[in-house]
Scaffold this motif. Structure first.
Motif, mmCIF file in Angstrom:
data_model
loop_
_atom_site.group_PDB
_atom_site.id
_atom_site.type_symbol
_atom_site.label_atom_id
_atom_site.label_comp_id
_atom_site.label_asym_id
_atom_site.label_seq_id
_atom_site.Cartn_x
_atom_site.Cartn_y
_atom_site.Cartn_z
ATOM 1 N N TRP A 113 -10.077 10.112 15.933
ATOM 2 C CA TRP A 113 -11.533 10.118 15.858
ATOM 3 C C TRP A 113 -12.043 11.293 15.040
ATOM 4 C CZ3 TRP A 113 -15.742 7.735 15.406
ATOM 5 C CH2 TRP A 113 -16.974 8.327 15.653
ATOM 6 N N CYS A 117 -14.474 10.495 12.052
ATOM 7 C CA CYS A 117 -15.841 10.991 12.187
ATOM 8 C C CYS A 117 -16.311 11.651 10.894
ATOM 9 C CB CYS A 117 -15.907 11.985 13.351
ATOM 10 S SG CYS A 117 -17.565 12.283 13.972
ATOM 11 N N GLY A 155 -16.681 8.123 19.630
ATOM 12 C CA GLY A 155 -15.261 7.835 19.476
ATOM 13 C C GLY A 155 -14.461 8.439 20.611
ATOM 14 N N ASP A 157 -10.320 8.965 21.836
ATOM 15 C CA ASP A 157 -8.887 8.836 21.567
ATOM 16 C C ASP A 157 -8.162 8.517 22.862
ATOM 17 O OD1 ASP A 157 -8.690 9.436 18.744
ATOM 18 O OD2 ASP A 157 -9.303 11.468 19.263
ATOM 19 N N MET A 162 -7.691 4.122 19.529
ATOM 20 C CA MET A 162 -8.962 4.821 19.424
ATOM 21 C C MET A 162 -10.072 3.798 19.606
ATOM 22 S SD MET A 162 -10.897 6.606 16.201
ATOM 23 C CE MET A 162 -11.588 4.995 15.747
ATOM 24 N N ARG A 164 -14.085 2.991 19.188
ATOM 25 C CA ARG A 164 -15.321 3.423 18.531
ATOM 26 C C ARG A 164 -16.470 2.559 19.014
ATOM 27 N NH1 ARG A 164 -16.970 2.778 12.218
ATOM 28 N NH2 ARG A 164 -17.749 0.804 13.055
#
Length: 220
Positions: A113, A117, A155, A157, A162, A164
Protein backbone atom coordinates in the motif's frame (compact mmCIF):
# COMPACT_ATOMS: atom_id res chain seq x y z
CA UNK A 1 -8.96 -14.93 16.08
CA UNK A 2 -6.45 -12.86 14.16
CA UNK A 3 -7.56 -9.61 12.58
CA UNK A 4 -5.32 -7.78 10.16
CA UNK A 5 -5.01 -4.02 10.46
CA UNK A 6 -2.03 -1.69 10.48
CA UNK A 7 -3.29 0.30 13.46
CA UNK A 8 -5.55 -0.11 16.42
CA UNK A 9 -8.66 2.01 16.69
CA UNK A 10 -10.11 3.72 19.72
CA UNK A 11 -13.65 3.20 20.84
CA UNK A 12 -14.19 6.78 21.86
CA UNK A 13 -16.70 9.38 20.75
CA UNK A 14 -14.23 12.07 19.67
CA UNK A 15 -12.33 9.90 17.19
CA UNK A 16 -12.88 11.04 13.61
CA UNK A 17 -11.40 9.37 10.53
CA UNK A 18 -8.56 11.42 9.10
CA UNK A 19 -8.55 13.89 12.01
CA UNK A 20 -4.79 14.40 11.60
CA UNK A 21 -4.92 15.39 7.94
CA UNK A 22 -1.93 17.15 6.44
CA UNK A 23 -1.54 18.65 3.03
CA UNK A 24 0.76 16.53 0.88
CA UNK A 25 3.40 18.33 -1.12
CA UNK A 26 3.92 17.49 -4.78
CA UNK A 27 5.49 14.06 -4.97
CA UNK A 28 5.42 13.71 -1.18
CA UNK A 29 2.93 11.56 0.66
CA UNK A 30 2.97 11.19 4.42
CA UNK A 31 4.02 7.83 5.86
CA UNK A 32 2.58 5.57 8.53
CA UNK A 33 3.83 7.59 11.48
CA UNK A 34 1.01 10.02 10.76
CA UNK A 35 -1.48 7.45 11.97
CA UNK A 36 -3.04 8.19 15.37
CA UNK A 37 -1.60 6.27 18.29
CA UNK A 38 -3.71 5.37 21.34
CA UNK A 39 -2.85 3.37 24.41
CA UNK A 40 -4.79 1.42 27.00
CA UNK A 41 -7.71 -0.93 26.99
CA UNK A 42 -9.89 1.12 24.64
CA UNK A 43 -8.50 -0.49 21.51
CA UNK A 44 -9.13 -3.43 19.30
CA UNK A 45 -7.70 -4.42 15.95
CA UNK A 46 -9.93 -3.43 13.06
CA UNK A 47 -10.73 -5.64 10.08
CA UNK A 48 -10.52 -6.46 7.24
CA UNK A 49 -10.25 -10.14 7.99
CA UNK A 50 -8.31 -12.88 6.27
CA UNK A 51 -10.38 -15.90 5.25
CA UNK A 52 -8.43 -18.09 7.69
CA UNK A 53 -9.51 -15.83 10.57
CA UNK A 54 -12.97 -14.80 9.41
CA UNK A 55 -15.13 -13.94 12.43
CA UNK A 56 -18.24 -15.88 13.31
CA UNK A 57 -20.19 -12.68 13.85
CA UNK A 58 -23.41 -13.53 12.01
CA UNK A 59 -22.92 -10.62 9.65
CA UNK A 60 -24.53 -11.14 6.25
CA UNK A 61 -21.86 -10.74 3.57
CA UNK A 62 -22.07 -10.68 -0.21
CA UNK A 63 -19.70 -13.37 -1.55
CA UNK A 64 -17.74 -12.02 -4.51
CA UNK A 65 -15.07 -14.71 -4.55
CA UNK A 66 -11.97 -12.79 -3.48
CA UNK A 67 -13.88 -10.53 -1.10
CA UNK A 68 -16.98 -10.92 1.06
CA UNK A 69 -18.64 -7.58 1.69
CA UNK A 70 -21.11 -6.57 4.42
CA UNK A 71 -23.33 -4.55 2.07
CA UNK A 72 -25.34 -1.90 3.97
CA UNK A 73 -29.13 -2.14 4.02
CA UNK A 74 -30.70 -0.18 1.18
CA UNK A 75 -27.53 -0.08 -0.92
CA UNK A 76 -27.56 -0.86 -4.63
CA UNK A 77 -24.91 -2.74 -6.58
CA UNK A 78 -23.33 -1.66 -9.86
CA UNK A 79 -21.14 -4.16 -11.72
CA UNK A 80 -18.26 -2.83 -13.83
CA UNK A 81 -17.00 -5.13 -16.57
CA UNK A 82 -14.06 -4.92 -18.95
CA UNK A 83 -14.07 -5.38 -22.73
CA UNK A 84 -13.95 -9.17 -22.28
CA UNK A 85 -16.99 -9.05 -19.97
CA UNK A 86 -14.89 -10.03 -16.98
CA UNK A 87 -15.92 -8.34 -13.73
CA UNK A 88 -13.56 -5.50 -12.90
CA UNK A 89 -15.33 -4.14 -9.83
CA UNK A 90 -18.58 -4.20 -7.90
CA UNK A 91 -19.62 -0.77 -6.65
CA UNK A 92 -21.81 -0.36 -3.58
CA UNK A 93 -24.00 2.70 -4.13
CA UNK A 94 -25.34 4.37 -0.99
CA UNK A 95 -27.00 7.74 -0.29
CA UNK A 96 -23.65 9.15 0.91
CA UNK A 97 -21.46 7.91 -1.94
CA UNK A 98 -20.22 5.05 -4.10
CA UNK A 99 -18.04 2.53 -2.27
CA UNK A 100 -15.63 0.16 -3.99
CA UNK A 101 -13.38 -2.49 -2.41
CA UNK A 102 -10.85 -4.60 -4.33
CA UNK A 103 -8.16 -7.05 -3.24
CA UNK A 104 -4.76 -7.59 -4.87
CA UNK A 105 -1.97 -10.12 -4.59
CA UNK A 106 0.85 -8.78 -2.41
CA UNK A 107 4.27 -9.93 -1.19
CA UNK A 108 4.60 -11.79 2.08
CA UNK A 109 6.68 -8.90 3.41
CA UNK A 110 3.76 -6.49 3.05
CA UNK A 111 4.18 -2.78 2.40
CA UNK A 112 2.46 -2.73 -0.98
CA UNK A 113 0.00 0.00 0.00
CA UNK A 114 2.83 2.43 0.70
CA UNK A 115 4.07 2.01 -2.89
CA UNK A 116 0.61 2.15 -4.42
CA UNK A 117 -0.36 5.20 -2.38
CA UNK A 118 2.47 7.32 -3.77
CA UNK A 119 1.75 6.25 -7.33
CA UNK A 120 -1.95 6.89 -6.88
CA UNK A 121 -1.30 10.42 -5.59
CA UNK A 122 0.79 11.23 -8.67
CA UNK A 123 -1.87 9.81 -10.98
CA UNK A 124 -4.62 11.83 -9.31
CA UNK A 125 -2.61 15.04 -9.57
CA UNK A 126 -2.03 14.26 -13.22
CA UNK A 127 -5.80 14.13 -13.65
CA UNK A 128 -6.09 17.59 -12.10
CA UNK A 129 -7.14 16.56 -8.59
CA UNK A 130 -6.07 18.32 -5.44
CA UNK A 131 -4.61 15.60 -3.21
CA UNK A 132 -3.76 15.51 0.46
CA UNK A 133 -2.61 12.77 2.80
CA UNK A 134 -4.63 11.78 5.86
CA UNK A 135 -4.01 9.61 8.91
CA UNK A 136 -6.75 7.07 9.42
CA UNK A 137 -7.65 3.83 11.10
CA UNK A 138 -5.18 1.70 9.11
CA UNK A 139 -2.49 4.32 8.62
CA UNK A 140 -2.05 6.45 5.55
CA UNK A 141 -5.01 7.45 3.41
CA UNK A 142 -5.48 9.76 0.44
CA UNK A 143 -8.16 12.41 0.01
CA UNK A 144 -8.66 13.92 -3.44
CA UNK A 145 -10.96 16.66 -4.72
CA UNK A 146 -11.83 16.35 -8.39
CA UNK A 147 -14.52 18.66 -9.69
CA UNK A 148 -17.67 18.22 -7.62
CA UNK A 149 -16.55 14.85 -6.25
CA UNK A 150 -14.42 14.03 -3.24
CA UNK A 151 -12.55 10.73 -3.16
CA UNK A 152 -11.07 8.93 -0.19
CA UNK A 153 -8.73 5.97 -0.58
CA UNK A 154 -7.88 3.43 2.13
CA UNK A 155 -5.32 0.64 1.87
CA UNK A 156 -4.67 -2.30 4.19
CA UNK A 157 -1.78 -4.78 3.91
CA UNK A 158 -2.77 -8.33 4.85
CA UNK A 159 -1.14 -11.77 4.54
CA UNK A 160 -0.20 -11.96 0.84
CA UNK A 161 -2.96 -9.54 -0.08
CA UNK A 162 -3.64 -5.84 -0.11
CA UNK A 163 -7.13 -4.42 0.15
CA UNK A 164 -7.96 -1.05 -1.38
CA UNK A 165 -11.16 0.79 -0.63
CA UNK A 166 -12.42 4.04 -2.13
CA UNK A 167 -15.51 6.16 -1.71
CA UNK A 168 -16.63 8.85 -4.14
CA UNK A 169 -19.26 11.34 -3.08
CA UNK A 170 -20.21 14.99 -2.69
CA UNK A 171 -17.85 17.06 -0.48
CA UNK A 172 -20.63 18.06 1.92
CA UNK A 173 -21.17 14.37 2.79
CA UNK A 174 -17.46 13.58 3.20
CA UNK A 175 -17.70 12.70 6.90
CA UNK A 176 -20.62 10.33 6.38
CA UNK A 177 -19.06 8.70 3.33
CA UNK A 178 -15.79 8.14 5.18
CA UNK A 179 -17.60 6.37 8.01
CA UNK A 180 -19.49 4.25 5.48
CA UNK A 181 -16.22 3.20 3.83
CA UNK A 182 -14.67 2.42 7.21
CA UNK A 183 -17.60 0.20 8.16
CA UNK A 184 -17.41 -1.65 4.84
CA UNK A 185 -13.66 -2.26 5.11
CA UNK A 186 -13.84 -3.30 8.78
CA UNK A 187 -16.28 -6.07 7.98
CA UNK A 188 -14.73 -7.30 4.72
CA UNK A 189 -13.27 -10.81 4.48
CA UNK A 190 -10.47 -11.35 1.93
CA UNK A 191 -10.10 -14.73 0.22
CA UNK A 192 -6.56 -14.80 -1.16
CA UNK A 193 -6.39 -18.43 -2.22
CA UNK A 194 -3.20 -20.50 -2.40
CA UNK A 195 -2.26 -20.07 -6.05
CA UNK A 196 0.85 -18.01 -6.82
CA UNK A 197 0.17 -14.64 -8.45
CA UNK A 198 2.35 -11.73 -9.53
CA UNK A 199 2.31 -8.88 -7.05
CA UNK A 200 -0.45 -6.32 -7.76
CA UNK A 201 -2.59 -8.79 -9.67
CA UNK A 202 -6.26 -8.09 -8.87
CA UNK A 203 -7.81 -11.05 -7.09
CA UNK A 204 -10.67 -12.35 -9.26
CA UNK A 205 -14.22 -11.23 -8.59
CA UNK A 206 -16.96 -13.82 -9.00
CA UNK A 207 -20.59 -12.78 -9.03
CA UNK A 208 -23.23 -14.79 -7.17
CA UNK A 209 -25.33 -16.84 -9.64
CA UNK A 210 -28.43 -14.72 -9.14
CA UNK A 211 -26.59 -11.49 -9.99
CA UNK A 212 -24.74 -13.08 -12.93
CA UNK A 213 -28.02 -14.39 -14.37
CA UNK A 214 -29.65 -10.99 -13.98
CA UNK A 215 -26.82 -9.31 -15.92
CA UNK A 216 -26.95 -11.94 -18.65
CA UNK A 217 -30.67 -11.37 -19.01
CA UNK A 218 -30.17 -7.62 -19.33
CA UNK A 219 -27.52 -8.16 -21.99
CA UNK A 220 -29.85 -10.36 -23.96
Amino acid sequence: MGLFGRRKRAERDDYEPGYDEQDAQDGDVADDDLAPEFEGDLFEYAGPHDEADAPDDGLNRLDLGSVRLPVPDGAQLQVEMDANRAVRAVHVVTPVGQLTVNAYAAPRSGGLWREVCGELAEQLRGDGAKVRSAAGEWGQELVAALGEVQLRFIGVDGPRWMLRGVVAGPPDLAEQSTHALYDLVRGTVVVRGTQPMPVRTPLPIELPPSIAQHIQAQQG
